[in-house]
Design a protein around this motif. Structure first.
Motif, short mmCIF file in Angstrom:
data_model
loop_
_atom_site.label_atom_id
_atom_site.label_comp_id
_atom_site.label_asym_id
_atom_site.label_seq_id
_atom_site.Cartn_x
_atom_site.Cartn_y
_atom_site.Cartn_z
N ASN A 71 25.56 -3.09 11.01
CA ASN A 71 24.40 -3.82 11.62
C ASN A 71 24.72 -3.79 12.90
N ARG A 73 22.70 -4.96 15.33
CA ARG A 73 22.11 -6.36 16.02
C ARG A 73 23.15 -7.31 16.05
N ASN A 132 18.15 -18.81 4.18
CA ASN A 132 17.21 -18.22 5.38
C ASN A 132 17.56 -18.83 6.51
N LYS A 137 16.85 -14.93 11.58
CA LYS A 137 15.48 -14.41 11.46
C LYS A 137 14.84 -14.06 12.77
N LYS A 138 14.90 -14.82 13.85
CA LYS A 138 14.49 -14.89 14.83
C LYS A 138 15.18 -13.52 15.61
N LYS A 140 16.46 -11.06 14.29
CA LYS A 140 16.47 -9.86 13.38
C LYS A 140 17.86 -9.46 13.02
N LEU A 141 18.81 -10.39 12.60
CA LEU A 141 20.11 -10.06 12.20
C LEU A 141 20.23 -9.50 10.72
N ASN A 142 19.22 -10.00 9.86
CA ASN A 142 19.47 -9.59 8.44
C ASN A 142 19.47 -8.11 8.20
N GLY A 143 20.05 -7.67 7.36
CA GLY A 143 19.97 -6.18 7.25
C GLY A 143 19.92 -5.67 5.60
N ASP A 155 19.74 -6.07 0.13
CA ASP A 155 19.09 -6.70 1.27
C ASP A 155 19.93 -7.78 1.32
N SER A 157 20.96 -11.47 3.93
CA SER A 157 20.74 -12.37 5.03
C SER A 157 21.83 -13.05 5.72
#
Length: 281
Positions: A71, A73, A132, A137-138, A140-143, A155, A157
């Motif tokens: 990841n 980010r 969440n 989310k802001k 965009k770290l979820n992968g 997927d 979070s």
């Protein structure tokens, strides 16, 4: 001379495999071998260890990027915390009793062993975070990654982003003030605090370790701690080992990776606590 080169290359392969699987670098193997088995001065062992971390990161990151496992980010975000912490730690070095810091950080690692054990019963699906996080989310770290063991897309979070960042600040402080590696803290921050699955945590840690080590390698190079005849064979072996390790890691169940990681975590935590009390092992 030939025997030494072969030994160094073999040690490098083992360290590369081990480091790529766990995301903590190969210093835990390389430094004892160079100092205890080969009688090398500790400063040259540390210099070679820094190069080994860069080589492990380079070899593993290429494969993990290709397989879309790490990841980027999360890596860049947490590396900010590590870098800031390392700078502050270097400035504050000598102002605090290092024994207290060893005990503090070692105790945290031992506590993390318990958290790892609690997660032993989970599968890849169980390792996914359930909350969440608005910051994740802001930013965009979820992968998402493809689990080759379960043969499905996973997927996930990211949770507790401030906690993970604070952990990286602490890891950077430990590195700057105590001169220790922070790979084990990186994996712990992502897996235990931010609730990322272990595979992307390990893959992402490999990338971050290389960035951190590259920043300090120049210092070791100019003070003469890096010897080409030692670091060269090690680096070649590590590149081979890291390539092999990335393939092994993706085929290992998460429980097996934890079974390997837990004793390493316990050993490093106990070593730090004992060092804080004046006992060297």
């Amino acid at each position: 001379m030939v025997n030494q080169i072969l030994l160094l290359a073999t040690v490098g392969i083992l360290a590369g495999v081990f480091g790529a699987i766990l995301g903590i670098g190969g210093g835990i193997i390389i430094t004892p071998v160079l100092t205890v088995m080969m009688g090398l001065d500790i400063k040259y062992a540390i210099g070679a260890s820094i190069i080994s971390v860069i080589a492990t990161s380079s070899g593993a990151t290429i494969a993990y990027l290709k397989d879309d496992l790490l990841n980027l980010r999360v890596a860049m975000f947490l590396e900010l915390g590590t870098t800031i912490g390392a700078i502050v730690g270097a400035i504050l070095a000598g102002l605090f009793n290092p024994d207290i810091l060893y005990i503090l950080f070692g105790s945290f690692l031992i506590f993390s062993v318990w958290n790892m054990i609690k997660k032993m019963r989970g599968t890849a699906a169980d390792q996914m975070a359930k909350k969440n996080d608005p910051i994740a989310k802001k930013l965009k770290l979820n992968g998402s990654y493809y689990d080759k063991v379960e043969q499905r897309q996973v997927d996930y979070s990211v949770e507790r982003v401030p906690g993970g960042f604070a952990m990286m600040l602490g890891a950077g402080l430990a590195s700057g003030m105590l001169g220790i590696g922070s790979g084990v803290f990186k994996v712990t921050a992502m897996d235990t605090i931010m609730k990322m699955p272990l595979r992307p945590s390990s893959a992402t840690s490999n990338l971050m370790m290389g960035v951190t080590a590259a920043a300090s390698a120049m210092v070791y190079f100019f003070n003469g701690s890096i010897q080409a005849n030692i670091a060269g064979p090690l680096a070649i072996g590590i590149l081979v080992g890291a390539t092999i390790g990335t393939r092994i890691m993706q085929r290992l169940p998460a429980k097996v990776i934890r079974l390997i990681f837990i004793p390493v975590l316990a050993y490093m935590g106990a070593q730090m606590v004992l060092k804080g009390f004046g006992v060297n092992i």
